[in-house]
Design a protein around this motif. Structure first.
Motif, mmCIF file in Angstrom:
data_model
loop_
_atom_site.group_PDB
_atom_site.id
_atom_site.type_symbol
_atom_site.label_atom_id
_atom_site.label_comp_id
_atom_site.label_asym_id
_atom_site.label_seq_id
_atom_site.Cartn_x
_atom_site.Cartn_y
_atom_site.Cartn_z
ATOM 1 N N LEU A 1 -7.349 1.609 -3.828
ATOM 2 C CA LEU A 1 -5.969 1.616 -3.171
ATOM 3 C C LEU A 1 -5.035 1.826 -4.296
ATOM 4 O O LEU A 1 -5.003 1.319 -5.378
ATOM 5 N N GLN A 2 -3.894 2.551 -3.721
ATOM 6 C CA GLN A 2 -2.851 2.751 -4.652
ATOM 7 C C GLN A 2 -1.903 1.845 -4.114
ATOM 8 O O GLN A 2 -1.218 2.009 -3.090
ATOM 9 N N TYR A 3 -1.754 0.678 -4.895
ATOM 10 C CA TYR A 3 -0.665 -0.328 -4.522
ATOM 11 C C TYR A 3 0.478 -0.720 -5.608
ATOM 12 O O TYR A 3 0.283 -0.124 -6.836
ATOM 13 N N GLY A 4 1.357 -1.202 -5.092
ATOM 14 C CA GLY A 4 2.256 -1.553 -6.077
ATOM 15 C C GLY A 4 2.936 -3.005 -5.681
ATOM 16 O O GLY A 4 2.056 -3.721 -4.890
ATOM 17 N N ALA A 5 3.580 -3.768 -6.747
ATOM 18 C CA ALA A 5 4.080 -5.010 -6.614
ATOM 19 C C ALA A 5 5.297 -5.375 -6.896
ATOM 20 O O ALA A 5 5.891 -4.479 -7.943
ATOM 21 N N THR A 6 6.035 -6.040 -5.930
ATOM 22 C CA THR A 6 7.495 -6.121 -6.515
ATOM 23 C C THR A 6 7.965 -7.613 -6.172
ATOM 24 O O THR A 6 7.136 -8.400 -5.662
ATOM 25 N N ASN B 1 1.007 -1.393 0.085
ATOM 26 C CA ASN B 1 0.079 0.056 -0.032
ATOM 27 C C ASN B 1 0.985 1.224 -0.045
ATOM 28 O O ASN B 1 1.587 1.636 1.009
ATOM 29 N N GLU B 2 0.894 1.991 -1.225
ATOM 30 C CA GLU B 2 1.901 3.003 -1.249
ATOM 31 C C GLU B 2 1.417 4.246 -0.151
ATOM 32 O O GLU B 2 2.483 4.773 0.443
ATOM 33 N N ALA C 1 0.411 -2.884 5.650
ATOM 34 C CA ALA C 1 1.046 -2.314 4.506
ATOM 35 C C ALA C 1 1.213 -3.167 3.234
ATOM 36 O O ALA C 1 1.494 -2.779 2.171
ATOM 37 N N VAL C 2 1.787 -4.479 3.503
ATOM 38 C CA VAL C 2 2.190 -5.385 2.812
ATOM 39 C C VAL C 2 1.186 -6.764 2.824
ATOM 40 O O VAL C 2 1.081 -7.407 4.107
ATOM 41 N N ALA C 3 0.983 -7.498 1.697
ATOM 42 C CA ALA C 3 0.310 -8.766 1.651
ATOM 43 C C ALA C 3 1.323 -9.399 0.599
ATOM 44 O O ALA C 3 1.575 -9.015 -0.425
ATOM 45 N N ILE C 4 1.838 -10.824 1.063
ATOM 46 C CA ILE C 4 2.496 -11.497 0.016
ATOM 47 C C ILE C 4 1.578 -12.554 -0.696
ATOM 48 O O ILE C 4 1.125 -13.528 -0.145
ATOM 49 N N GLU C 5 1.060 -12.401 -1.739
ATOM 50 C CA GLU C 5 0.173 -13.098 -2.492
ATOM 51 C C GLU C 5 0.338 -13.159 -4.004
ATOM 52 O O GLU C 5 1.189 -12.508 -4.512
ATOM 53 N N GLY C 6 -0.663 -13.920 -4.609
ATOM 54 C CA GLY C 6 -0.454 -13.933 -6.117
ATOM 55 C C GLY C 6 -1.377 -12.979 -6.829
ATOM 56 O O GLY C 6 -2.223 -12.204 -6.002
#
Lengths: 466, 412
Positions: free
Chosen positions: B268-273, B140-141, B249-254
């Motif tokens: 939601l302003q989100y990013g993925a890395t 979540n940015e 702030a973080v979730a580790i998902e697919g």
């Protein structure tokens, strides 16, 4: 002395009576309290489910009993917005020629200059559920969002409350669209959202964005949005019909025929076992008892295979290669049931033999004795049987699950609700599932309230087993 | 009258003729959304072509536990001609010999190699992946901005990642750095980064090795240190829920989280890395979650079934599924699809998940023939350590002995 003794005696009796009256009252109060507690324990979850079925997010934590959907003020606002959107105060929508006025109020603390928030109609595709798979029309392709203008300003504690107005229009021609979503973003987190014509579906980004699923819901669309989606969103992929309606009608047809077949078999077989003398009667009765004792789960694989092959190919005579995925097959395995036969046999045996004997003297044969004398006398038991069979068919889960798998259109309600859970549970859309569950419970609740007396009798005849 | 009768007879015969020419291929798959997806595929992409070849698809969704139903129907001889085989249970199904080897019937080289490996045994390929998923860090940015912490990125290792989460968690007592569940399906990816594998070279499992223990301590330590919380502690059903509600702030998902976020947190302003790297090896790890289409070896309409499988995994079908945002394609050629370079958080996240398949130590989400039972002892250990009831050393040796016993019982 004696007068006073009598006086004391009377006083003692009075005191005792009062004490007994108090005791009676306290006992009654206790009994009612216990009953109230029980009904709360049993009905509480149903009530809470019913209240939650109108919420946008039934999983909201901590749980609340009431939601914005239950406020009459919001119904009025939703009706007026629905009229502006599509001339439909009840069910709302977004139709050509619409001009929707929506207002939002922000709190601007001292020292901060109020700035107009930005509004847009997002092009939002459903992410989960069947909506994600279907083609939809987007309001964003037709809507025109006007400038956000300030319309009022008043002082508040530590700052000002500033109200803004935004107009969303539908110029030109086009289809009528169910929903008009809107996102309104405040220029900063300090300029805090306070209220709007309708409460936002959710406040996002730590309060920065007020997001609305639709701003033209109409009064009923606002209150019963989830219920409406149950009918409109879940559509058969092949025919486009509402799946829920289809499941409901399937369940009614199934219940109707099952009641009919149960009645026909239970009364005739029950009467034969109770009154007719024929060789092997005890053996037949034993078999009936035995059939009732074997659990369904033991027989289901063999029954399934028999149905799959259409009763050893018999069904291909009328053009069905298999009896799976159809009502006839389902009725074939569920309606032939030993329980009701047993109930009716016991009931017929409890009827006085003399009544039938007098009819026999008048020359009545078996059939006319059965249809003219015994059946009318058995009305209470038949009522109970009808209700239990209906309720059993309506809630039947096991056999429909095994037999009715494809396409979606052949399912009954309980299996359909399982489909709903699989489709919408993953996407966290419990409002729709709850609405479907409440709708499917309604017929049985109505039936119970109307035929309460028969229910009780049925339980006493059948010992609770259908 | 007679002419009318003749015409009717001709029409009837014609109808019977065409009906007889149709081969019906029974396809078994998941319930839920899938019936509608397959129906749209048939209607819009592959149906006309198959119909021209005289093939009709009959999709049979399974609403209850898919693996149980597939085991039952395969042994009863009622299974479909084409069906889903989930990666995690594939070795068990392959061992039954009921799946048709496809390497000579289908061009398997067009599909991502690691995906083919999930459904291969002894050089034979028994399933063609229909789509896949890997894990990514979704963040979540806004929460990172509010805490003044840099977003997680591909260069993070476990230490810097944990540090970032702890600093976000310090922002507010109601906000956590991450929301993570006591789940082997996540922990395993970190252990892979450390060089650990599901089964060792000798076929056994080593949970007490430093490679696994380090990953275990890192993962459970996120919760015990207070940087992360378990979903249930936040009243959420799964980590995606915590992310949508801005509790973590973080979730580790697919990529399965994307549709959920679209519905439950559309703004939601989100990013993925990529997942953070192991400080020991400098690599990241990942699980490949995939489901394949397989052909029933006993199918009476084998040729038609193979044609259906080819159609369902054809470039056109996968392109359609990708563009609808439903799943990530398993064909190599679709890596350059314009969809992935779109300027949206969703497309960017999909790209990270797609590339996750070839980033670091990546293995299929599968556990030999014992299937997902493998995860039980490790999940229990994670729960015990995360709730603070046992130390990690004791929990791991307990898990090791439980898992060894489980494997011994399952051994033939």
């Amino acid at each position: 002395m004696s007068v006073s003794a009598i006086g004391t005696g009377a006083a003692a009796i009075l005191a005792r009576e009062r004490w007994e009256a108090r005791r009676r009252w306290s006992r009654a109060a206790l009994a009612y309290l216990v009953m109230l507690l029980f009904s709360l324990v049993f009905l509480g979850p149903l009530l809470f489910a019913a209240l939650s079925s109108v919420k946008t997010d039934p999983l909201a934590y901590p749980p609340k009993l009431l939601s914005p959907q239950l406020s009459p003020a919001n119904w009025a606002a939703a009706a007026s917005l629905g009229r502006q959107g599509a001339g439909a105060p009840l069910w709302g929508g977004f139709a050509p020629g619409a001009a929707v006025t929506f207002e939002l109020t922000y709190f601007v603390p001292d020292g901060l200059t109020a700035e107009a928030p930005s509004a847009n109609v997002p092009r939002r595709r459903p992410g989960g559920g069947l909506g994600a798979v279907q083609r939809i029309t987007y309001a964003a392709d037709y809507a025109e969002v006007g400038d956000v203008v300030e319309v009022a300003r008043r002082a508040a504690d530590g700052g000002e409350l500033v109200t803004y107005r935004v107009q969303v229009g539908y110029p030109g021609a086009g289809p009528t669209i169910d929903r008009l979503p809107l996102d309104v973003q405040s220029p900063s987190r300090e300029q805090r959202f306070v209220s709007s014509t309708l409460p936002p579906t959710r406040l996002e980004r730590l309060g920065l964005v007020a997001s609305y699923e639709t701003i033209t819901p109409g009064a009923l669309g606002y209150l019963l949005g989830n219920y409406r989606r149950v009918f409109t969103e879940a559509r058969s992929v092949t025919t486009g019909q509402s799946l829920f309606l289809r499941w409901t009608s399937n369940t009614f047809v199934y219940a109707f025929f099952r009641v009919l077949i149960t009645l026909a078999i239970a009364t005739t077989a029950g009467y034969a076992l109770a009154r007719l003398r024929f060789p092997g009667r005890n053996l037949v009765f034993l078999l009936v008892l035995f059939a009732q004792m074997v659990p369904t789960q033991v027989l289901f694989v063999s029954n399934y295979l028999v149905l799959r092959d259409g009763i050893w190919g018999l069904s291909s005579l009328w053009g069905q290669a298999t009896l799976l995925n159809g009502l006839p097959g389902l009725l074939f395995v569920t309606a032939l049931n030993a329980g009701p036969v047993f109930i009716m046999k016991q009931f017929f045996e409890s009827l006085p033999r003399e009544v039938e004997e007098s009819a026999m003297i008048d020359g009545a044969g078996y059939w006319s004795r059965f249809s003219r004398i015994v059946l009318p006398m058995a009305r209470p038991a038949l009522g109970a049987l009808v209700i239990l069979a209906f309720q059993g068919a309506w809630n039947d889960f096991f056999w429909p699950l095994v037999i009715l798998t494809t396409p979606e259109d052949v399912k009954t309600l309980p299996i359909g609700l399982l489909t709903f859970r699989n489709v919408y549970g993953n996407s966290g859309d419990w409002g729709l599932i709850l609405a479907g569950a409440i709708l499917s419970a309604l017929p049985v609740i109505v039936l119970f309230v109307v035929f309460q007396r028969y229910f009780m009798e049925g339980v006493s005849y059948g010992g609770g087993k259908e | 009258m007679r002419r009318l009768f003749t015409a009717a007879m001709v029409a009837l015969l014609a109808a019977i003729g065409t009906a007889g020419a149709q081969t019906i291929v029974r396809v078994q798959g998941y319930g839920g959304q899938d019936p509608a997806i397959v129906q749209r595929l048939i209607d819009e992409v592959i149906g006309a072509d198959l119909a021209a070849q005289g093939i009709t698809i009959n999709y049979e969704p399974i609403e209850t536990d898919y693996n149980t139903v597939l085991v039952n129907s395969l042994s009863a001889g009622t299974a479909g001609d084409v069906f889903y085989v989930p990666g995690e249970t594939a070795p068990g199904f392959i061992a039954t010999g009921k799946l048709l080897a496809l390497e000579d019937l289908v061009d398997t080289s067009a599909f991502i190699d690691t995906l083919n490996a999930v459904f291969s045994k002894d050089g034979h390929v028994y399933g063609i992946a229909k789509d896949f998923n890997t894990l990514a860090v979704f963040y979540n940015e806004d929460l990172f901005d509010a805490a003044g912490v840099a977003y997680p990125n591909a260069d993070d290792d476990w230490t810097s990642f944990a540090d970032k989460l702890a600093r976000v968690a310090a922002l507010d007592p109601g906000v956590y750095g991450a929301c993570i569940a006591a789940d082997t399906a996540r922990l395993g990816a970190f252990a892979f980064a450390n060089g650990w594998t599901t089964f060792g070279a000798d076929g056994g499992v080593d949970l007490t090795s430093p490679a696994f223990a380090e990953a275990f301590d890192f993962y459970s330590g996120l919760v015990t240190s207070g940087a992360a919380a378990q979903p249930a502690d936040l009243g959420a059903g799964w980590p995606g829920d915590c992310l949508a509600r801005e509790q973590a702030a973080v979730a580790i998902e697919g990529a399965w989280i994307l549709g959920f976020l679209r519905d439950n947190a559309p703004n939601l302003q989100y990013g993925a890395t990529f997942l953070p790297k192991s400080p020991t090896t400098g690599l990241s790890g990942n699980y490949l979650y995939t489901v394949a289409w397989a052909v029933n070896a006993d199918s009476k309409v084998r040729d038609a079934a193979v044609k259906v499988l080819e159609a369902l995994t054809s470039p056109a079908a996968q392109q359609f599924i990708l563009e609808q945002g439903l799943a990530i394609p398993s064909r190599k050629e679709l890596a350059d699809n314009p969809y992935f370079s779109q300027d949206s958080a969703e497309a960017r996240a999909n790209k990270v998940v797609f590339e996750g398949a070839s980033h670091g130590n990546v293995y299929g989400f599968q556990f030999g023939t014992i299937g997902t039972d493998y995860m039980g002892p490790i999940n229990n250990a994670l729960t015990a350590v995360m709730t603070g009831s046992v130390g990690s050393g004791a929990a791991l040796s307990q898990a090791q002995s439980d898992l060894t016993a489980l494997l011994q019982r399952a051994a033939p």
